[in-house]
Design a protein around this motif. Structure first.
Motif, PDB file in Angstrom:
ATOM      1  N   MET A   5     -12.763  16.573  18.955  1.00 17.96           N
ATOM      2  CA  MET A   5     -13.818  15.574  19.112  1.00 17.96           C
ATOM      3  C   MET A   5     -13.279  14.243  18.611  1.00 17.96           C
ATOM      4  O   MET A   5     -13.247  13.977  17.413  1.00 17.96           O
ATOM      5  N   ALA A   6     -12.823  13.402  19.539  1.00 24.72           N
ATOM      6  CA  ALA A   6     -12.234  12.120  19.177  1.00 24.72           C
ATOM      7  C   ALA A   6     -13.258  11.001  19.305  1.00 24.72           C
ATOM      8  O   ALA A   6     -14.262  11.126  20.014  1.00 24.72           O
ATOM      9  N   ASN A   7     -12.997   9.902  18.611  1.00 25.84           N
ATOM     10  CA  ASN A   7     -13.814   8.706  18.727  1.00 25.84           C
ATOM     11  C   ASN A   7     -13.175   7.781  19.757  1.00 25.84           C
ATOM     12  O   ASN A   7     -12.066   7.275  19.541  1.00 25.84           O
ATOM     13  N   ILE A   8     -13.859   7.576  20.876  1.00 25.36           N
ATOM     14  CA  ILE A   8     -13.332   6.776  21.979  1.00 25.36           C
ATOM     15  C   ILE A   8     -14.264   5.591  22.221  1.00 25.36           C
ATOM     16  O   ILE A   8     -15.456   5.774  22.462  1.00 25.36           O
ATOM     17  N   THR A   9     -13.717   4.392  22.136  1.00 25.35           N
ATOM     18  CA  THR A   9     -14.478   3.175  22.394  1.00 25.35           C
ATOM     19  C   THR A   9     -14.076   2.620  23.754  1.00 25.35           C
ATOM     20  O   THR A   9     -12.871   2.439  24.016  1.00 25.35           O
ATOM     21  N   VAL A  10     -15.058   2.377  24.619  1.00 24.49           N
ATOM     22  CA  VAL A  10     -14.774   1.977  25.998  1.00 24.49           C
ATOM     23  C   VAL A  10     -15.330   0.585  26.274  1.00 24.49           C
ATOM     24  O   VAL A  10     -16.545   0.369  26.227  1.00 24.49           O
ATOM     25  N   TYR A  11     -14.436  -0.348  26.577  1.00 26.51           N
ATOM     26  CA  TYR A  11     -14.843  -1.664  27.067  1.00 26.51           C
ATOM     27  C   TYR A  11     -14.941  -1.585  28.585  1.00 26.51           C
ATOM     28  O   TYR A  11     -14.006  -1.152  29.256  1.00 26.51           O
ATOM     29  N   GLY A  12     -16.086  -2.012  29.136  1.00 22.47           N
ATOM     30  CA  GLY A  12     -16.318  -1.837  30.567  1.00 22.47           C
ATOM     31  C   GLY A  12     -16.941  -0.490  30.866  1.00 22.47           C
ATOM     32  O   GLY A  12     -16.763   0.057  31.956  1.00 22.47           O
ATOM     33  N   SER A  13     -17.696   0.042  29.923  1.00 21.25           N
ATOM     34  CA  SER A  13     -18.212   1.415  30.035  1.00 21.25           C
ATOM     35  C   SER A  13     -19.287   1.585  31.100  1.00 21.25           C
ATOM     36  O   SER A  13     -19.632   2.722  31.438  1.00 21.25           O
ATOM     37  N   THR A  14     -19.831   0.494  31.635  1.00 26.10           N
ATOM     38  CA  THR A  14     -20.840   0.613  32.693  1.00 26.10           C
ATOM     39  C   THR A  14     -20.301   0.173  34.044  1.00 26.10           C
ATOM     40  O   THR A  14     -21.039   0.131  35.024  1.00 26.10           O
ATOM     41  N   GLY A  15     -19.015  -0.150  34.115  1.00 26.38           N
ATOM     42  CA  GLY A  15     -18.407  -0.557  35.378  1.00 26.38           C
ATOM     43  C   GLY A  15     -18.068   0.636  36.251  1.00 26.38           C
ATOM     44  O   GLY A  15     -18.250   1.794  35.866  1.00 26.38           O
ATOM     45  N   MET A  16     -17.544   0.352  37.438  1.00 25.94           N
ATOM     46  CA  MET A  16     -17.271   1.412  38.412  1.00 25.94           C
ATOM     47  C   MET A  16     -16.314   2.467  37.865  1.00 25.94           C
ATOM     48  O   MET A  16     -16.560   3.666  37.977  1.00 25.94           O
ATOM     49  N   VAL A  17     -15.222   2.035  37.277  1.00 27.44           N
ATOM     50  CA  VAL A  17     -14.234   2.968  36.736  1.00 27.44           C
ATOM     51  C   VAL A  17     -14.591   3.364  35.308  1.00 27.44           C
ATOM     52  O   VAL A  17     -14.547   4.545  34.942  1.00 27.44           O
ATOM     53  N   GLY A  18     -14.959   2.390  34.502  1.00 34.03           N
ATOM     54  CA  GLY A  18     -15.254   2.670  33.101  1.00 34.03           C
ATOM     55  C   GLY A  18     -16.390   3.647  32.900  1.00 34.03           C
ATOM     56  O   GLY A  18     -16.372   4.457  31.961  1.00 34.03           O
ATOM     57  N   SER A  19     -17.393   3.616  33.794  1.00 36.53           N
ATOM     58  CA  SER A  19     -18.518   4.542  33.642  1.00 36.53           C
ATOM     59  C   SER A  19     -18.089   5.983  33.876  1.00 36.53           C
ATOM     60  O   SER A  19     -18.561   6.894  33.188  1.00 36.53           O
ATOM     61  N   ASP A  20     -17.163   6.200  34.822  1.00 32.01           N
ATOM     62  CA  ASP A  20     -16.698   7.570  35.048  1.00 32.01           C
ATOM     63  C   ASP A  20     -15.777   8.043  33.924  1.00 32.01           C
ATOM     64  O   ASP A  20     -15.789   9.227  33.566  1.00 32.01           O
ATOM     65  N   ILE A  21     -14.983   7.134  33.354  1.00 34.25           N
ATOM     66  CA  ILE A  21     -14.184   7.505  32.188  1.00 34.25           C
ATOM     67  C   ILE A  21     -15.105   7.878  31.033  1.00 34.25           C
ATOM     68  O   ILE A  21     -14.891   8.874  30.329  1.00 34.25           O
ATOM     69  N   THR A  22     -16.146   7.081  30.844  1.00 29.83           N
ATOM     70  CA  THR A  22     -17.121   7.363  29.791  1.00 29.83           C
ATOM     71  C   THR A  22     -17.779   8.718  30.015  1.00 29.83           C
ATOM     72  O   THR A  22     -17.898   9.541  29.088  1.00 29.83           O
ATOM     73  N   ARG A  23     -18.218   8.979  31.236  1.00 26.62           N
ATOM     74  CA  ARG A  23     -18.883  10.250  31.563  1.00 26.62           C
ATOM     75  C   ARG A  23     -17.938  11.435  31.331  1.00 26.62           C
ATOM     76  O   ARG A  23     -18.336  12.464  30.782  1.00 26.62           O
ATOM     77  N   GLU A  24     -16.693  11.289  31.738  1.00 26.19           N
ATOM     78  CA  GLU A  24     -15.721  12.369  31.571  1.00 26.19           C
ATOM     79  C   GLU A  24     -15.459  12.631  30.095  1.00 26.19           C
ATOM     80  O   GLU A  24     -15.367  13.792  29.660  1.00 26.19           O
ATOM     81  N   ALA A  25     -15.375  11.573  29.304  1.00 27.09           N
ATOM     82  CA  ALA A  25     -15.131  11.735  27.866  1.00 27.09           C
ATOM     83  C   ALA A  25     -16.295  12.452  27.192  1.00 27.09           C
ATOM     84  O   ALA A  25     -16.093  13.345  26.353  1.00 27.09           O
ATOM     85  N   VAL A  26     -17.520  12.074  27.564  1.00 31.85           N
ATOM     86  CA  VAL A  26     -18.702  12.731  26.996  1.00 31.85           C
ATOM     87  C   VAL A  26     -18.724  14.205  27.389  1.00 31.85           C
ATOM     88  O   VAL A  26     -19.025  15.084  26.566  1.00 31.85           O
ATOM     89  N   SER A  27     -18.406  14.495  28.655  1.00 32.62           N
ATOM     90  CA  SER A  27     -18.455  15.884  29.129  1.00 32.62           C
ATOM     91  C   SER A  27     -17.455  16.775  28.408  1.00 32.62           C
ATOM     92  O   SER A  27     -17.649  17.990  28.333  1.00 32.62           O
ATOM     93  N   ARG A  28     -16.408  16.176  27.842  1.00 33.70           N
ATOM     94  CA  ARG A  28     -15.394  16.947  27.115  1.00 33.70           C
ATOM     95  C   ARG A  28     -15.692  17.014  25.618  1.00 33.70           C
ATOM     96  O   ARG A  28     -14.882  17.535  24.847  1.00 33.70           O
ATOM     97  N   GLY A  29     -16.826  16.463  25.213  1.00 36.77           N
ATOM     98  CA  GLY A  29     -17.248  16.603  23.822  1.00 36.77           C
ATOM     99  C   GLY A  29     -16.784  15.524  22.879  1.00 36.77           C
ATOM    100  O   GLY A  29     -16.920  15.678  21.656  1.00 36.77           O
ATOM    101  N   HIS A  30     -16.252  14.425  23.411  1.00 39.80           N
ATOM    102  CA  HIS A  30     -15.810  13.341  22.535  1.00 39.80           C
ATOM    103  C   HIS A  30     -16.981  12.446  22.145  1.00 39.80           C
ATOM    104  O   HIS A  30     -17.998  12.389  22.831  1.00 39.80           O
ATOM    105  N   ARG A  31     -16.817  11.725  21.054  1.00 43.01           N
ATOM    106  CA  ARG A  31     -17.810  10.740  20.612  1.00 43.01           C
ATOM    107  C   ARG A  31     -17.462   9.405  21.258  1.00 43.01           C
ATOM    108  O   ARG A  31     -16.390   8.852  20.987  1.00 43.01           O
ATOM    109  N   VAL A  32     -18.357   8.895  22.078  1.00 47.25           N
ATOM    110  CA  VAL A  32     -18.041   7.718  22.883  1.00 47.25           C
ATOM    111  C   VAL A  32     -18.944   6.543  22.518  1.00 47.25           C
ATOM    112  O   VAL A  32     -20.168   6.687  22.441  1.00 47.25           O
TER     113      VAL A  32
END
Length: 213
Positions: A5-32
């Protein structure tokens, strides 16, 4: 390797690419943590802590990085004709500021800065769309900045195939180095490749590319 469970900070988390990176990170159990210029950004998702901030505020990025294992930067330059220089300048300021931090920097790059077989940047080929040229050249400059970064900076850049569009991940994907790995990629596939790299690093201090298999 990342902790489970890593701490991942995403700039652009609501953009086209960033939102899917954010979603994938959450689905793997990371703290986003999703960073946005707005207090209540659109496209929020469950499991993400949203905070305000911009890539241009170097001191704030460094402060947020102190609580992160990874900082993902999915912030493209503008395509409306305005200057892309602020994005370039933001990276130029962040690189030395983060070099001594115990954090990995993961940058979403652009296909236009990848190379054809003869070594020409895609952005410099005759058929490259002019509307995307400034953004593509900004990614090339940003890549050069990271390649010249101090040895202490743990960075990676992932660039998409020439065509990237919203979509679910494919069953498998293809990776390349500085050349496009294929003709197209979905944002879901891109996000899966990004998290695979973050969980099991194989491209430290390097740019690589991904395409749908």
């Amino acid at each position: 390797m990342l902790p489970d469970m890593a701490n991942i900070t995403v700039y652009g988390s609501t953009g086209m690419v960033g939102s899917d990176i954010t979603r994938e990170a959450v689905s793997r159990g990371h703290r986003v943590t999703g960073v946005s210029r707005h207090e209540n950004p659109d496209n929020q998702m469950d499991g993400v802590t949203y905070v305000t901030g911009t890539l241009q505020d170097t001191a704030d990025v460094v402060s947020k990085a102190e609580n992160a294992d990874i900082v993902v930067i999915s912030v493209p330059g503008p395509r409306d004709g305005s200057s892309v220089q602020p994005v370039i300048d933001a990276h130029a300021a962040l690189i030395p500021a983060l070099a001594d931090q115990d954090v990995r920097v993961f940058v979403v790059g652009g296909a236009g800065a990848t190379l054809t077989e003869d070594g020409t940047k895609l952005v410099d080929t005759p058929d490259f769309p002019e509307a995307y040229a400034a953004e593509a050249r900004s990614f090339a400059e940003v890549l050069d900045l990271y390649r010249a970064a101090p040895a202490g900076l743990d960075w990676t850049m992932l660039a998409p195939a020439p065509e990237i569009a919203p979509g679910a991940p494919t069953e498998s994907y293809v990776l390349g180095d500085d050349h496009p790995a294929g003709g197209s990629v979905t944002t879901g596939t891109f996000a899966r490749a990004a998290l695979d790299e973050l969980e099991k690093p194989a491209h430290r201090r390097a740019r690589f590319t991904v395409a749908d298999a």
